[in-house]
Write a protein that holds these residues in place. Structure first.
Motif, mmCIF file in Angstrom:
data_model
loop_
_atom_site.group_PDB
_atom_site.id
_atom_site.type_symbol
_atom_site.label_atom_id
_atom_site.label_comp_id
_atom_site.label_asym_id
_atom_site.label_seq_id
_atom_site.Cartn_x
_atom_site.Cartn_y
_atom_site.Cartn_z
ATOM 1 N N LEU A 303 0.868 -1.172 0.000
ATOM 2 C CA LEU A 303 0.000 0.000 0.000
ATOM 3 C C LEU A 303 0.909 1.228 0.000
ATOM 4 O O LEU A 303 1.256 1.757 1.057
ATOM 5 C CB LEU A 303 -0.917 -0.010 1.228
ATOM 6 N N PRO A 304 1.323 1.691 -1.175
ATOM 7 C CA PRO A 304 2.238 2.831 -1.240
ATOM 8 C C PRO A 304 1.666 4.051 -0.537
ATOM 9 O O PRO A 304 0.488 4.378 -0.696
ATOM 10 C CB PRO A 304 2.376 3.086 -2.749
ATOM 11 N N GLY A 305 2.520 4.704 0.244
ATOM 12 C CA GLY A 305 2.067 5.884 0.972
ATOM 13 C C GLY A 305 1.565 5.574 2.368
ATOM 14 O O GLY A 305 1.169 6.493 3.090
ATOM 15 N N PHE A 306 1.612 4.317 2.768
ATOM 16 C CA PHE A 306 1.186 3.937 4.110
ATOM 17 C C PHE A 306 2.323 3.196 4.814
ATOM 18 O O PHE A 306 3.106 2.496 4.188
ATOM 19 C CB PHE A 306 -0.067 3.051 4.062
ATOM 20 N N ARG A 307 2.390 3.427 6.118
ATOM 21 C CA ARG A 307 3.381 2.806 6.991
ATOM 22 C C ARG A 307 4.752 3.464 6.807
ATOM 23 O O ARG A 307 5.150 3.801 5.711
ATOM 24 C CB ARG A 307 3.482 1.300 6.754
ATOM 25 N N HIS A 308 5.421 3.635 7.920
ATOM 26 C CA HIS A 308 6.799 4.105 7.918
ATOM 27 C C HIS A 308 7.533 3.337 9.003
ATOM 28 O O HIS A 308 7.103 3.289 10.147
ATOM 29 C CB HIS A 308 6.869 5.615 8.186
#
Length: 414
Positions: A303-308
């Motif tokens: 899910l690009p843009g989620f989680r770091h």
């Protein structure tokens, strides 16, 4: 006891059950859940929606770390992927509530109205010196044709022009701090102008970018300002490390900027904004955004843009930008859709948006293409690259790590 990965490799599916994951890692269920809460592993719903599954490649990567052994070799290997600190810096610190620039909260600086230039002066430790008072010259002839060519992609246009600008800079190797600050200040504004194919401008960077994309929109201009400040530095990220390595050779600041831009061009770094933009577009166009996200998650797609990885409980930079976007979004319907994506994704996957998602969301909310998201990232992060280059060259020393050879042994001489 850690089980050898090879025992599980043959015929292993893309996902592992909790039992197999614990067996492979040699840990208990409680430790497994702790790994998930710390962001070391991701879990996804199993076929019965009660069990949880774990991505094979993540489990294998973690197992390899554990098998690497203890001591210096293990520490060095782990340091290359968000592991142990390897360099001392006075520039920035990452904490759960966001990055700190020389001890000052980046988020609080945004709320206080700081511009990217203000943050650059802080990161570069300028003191009373203001490197942004020097007038900017027009593009020199060798640069003009490249700099104004809006058909070129922004990073490529900028990387092509900056080495030519270096030829015009008489003080590239001057070690006096005030001179180096002036060179850095000129570079910061030249870089921003190149990224949007505009002439050099004395305007603050956020105004130049906002005016290029949405002239006359003061709320948007302030949102761009906030994004630039929050992107300015993030400790020893890939592009900052690349710039720092180049700086350690004694190369001039123009070369360190090019190395940072080159690192940013990869899909796993700066390209993450384009991937997040595509995810938003795909979800907004789906008949059911919830089903679209759930299907991706069930397939094992990311899910690009989620989680770091450094913010397992959510990226505070993204949270700040989301609140600002909610206050000033020009299109209420798009904002509701973006909010739904954020809420649905967290409900399904447990993941929260990161800075890449928010840069892409700003573009969607203002009817812009994906490119401005990358440009905001690159324009802001340049301040950090220059800070690391200045610090590294002041400290001296060449960054030259050793490699642990894992290939075939040399042939034995008979």
């Amino acid at each position: 006891m850690i089980i050898s990965i090879n025992q599980f490799s043959t015929g292993m599916p893309d996902f592992l059950s909790a039992r197999d994951t614990c067996h492979l890692l040699g840990i208990s269920r409680a430790t497994l859940y702790a790994y998930v809460s710390r962001g070391l592993l991701e879990s996804r719903p199993g076929p019965d929606h009660r069990s949880r599954l774990y991505l094979r490649q993540d489990v294998e990567r973690l197992a390899q770390r554990k098998q690497a052994g203890r001591g210096e070799a293990r520490g060095a290997a782990q340091s290359l992927d968000r592991g142990l600190p390897v360099l001392e810096t006075r520039i920035s610190l990452i904490r759960p509530d966001g990055p700190y620039y020389r001890g000052r909260s980046a988020i609080e600086e945004v709320r206080a109205g700081a511009s990217l230039e203000d943050i650059a002066r802080l990161l570069w430790d300028c003191g009373e010196d203001d490197p942004f008072t020097m007038p900017l010259s027009a593009w020199p002839d060798p640069v003009a044709a490249i700099a104004g060519n809006a058909d070129l992609p922004p990073l490529e246009r900028t990387m092509a022009a900056i080495p030519l600008l270096a030829l015009q800079e008489r003080h590239s190797f001057n070690s006096a701090p005030q001179v180096r600050h002036r060179v850095a200040g000129t570079l910061l504004r030249q870089n921003a102008a190149l990224l949007v194919a505009q002439p050099p401008s004395p305007w603050p960077v956020h105004r130049l970018l906002a005016h290029t994309w949405r002239p006359g929109d003061e709320a948007f201009e302030d949102l761009v300002r906030a994004a630039l400040v929050l992107c300015a530095d993030h400790e020893l990220n890939v592009s900052a490390f690349a710039a720092r390595v180049v700086a350690s050779t004694g190369a001039h600041l123009h070369a360190t900027v090019c190395s940072g831009l080159a690192a940013l061009s990869g899909p796993r770094h700066g390209g993450a904004t384009a991937r997040a933009y595509a995810l938003i577009a795909e979800t907004l166009q789906a008949a059911s955004p919830r089903d679209s996200i759930a299907a991706r998650w069930q397939r094992g797609d990311d899910l690009p843009g989620f989680r770091h990885a450094l913010y397992p409980h959510g990226d505070p930079r993204a949270a700040e930008l989301l609140e600002r976007l909610r206050t000033h979004a020009p299109d209420a319907a798009t904002l509701r859709a973006l909010d739904a994506i954020v809420e649905t994704t967290e409900e399904i996957s447990g993941q929260r948006p990161n800075i890449d998602f928010m840069l892409a969301a700003i573009c969607h909310a203002h009817r812009l293409p994906a490119t401005p998201a990358l440009v905001m990232f690159a324009a802001g992060r340049l301040a950090g690259w220059l800070a690391h280059a200045l610090e590294q060259q002041a400290q001296g020393g060449l960054i030259r790590p050793r490699a642990r050879y894992a290939g075939a042994p040399p042939a034995t001489q008979e």
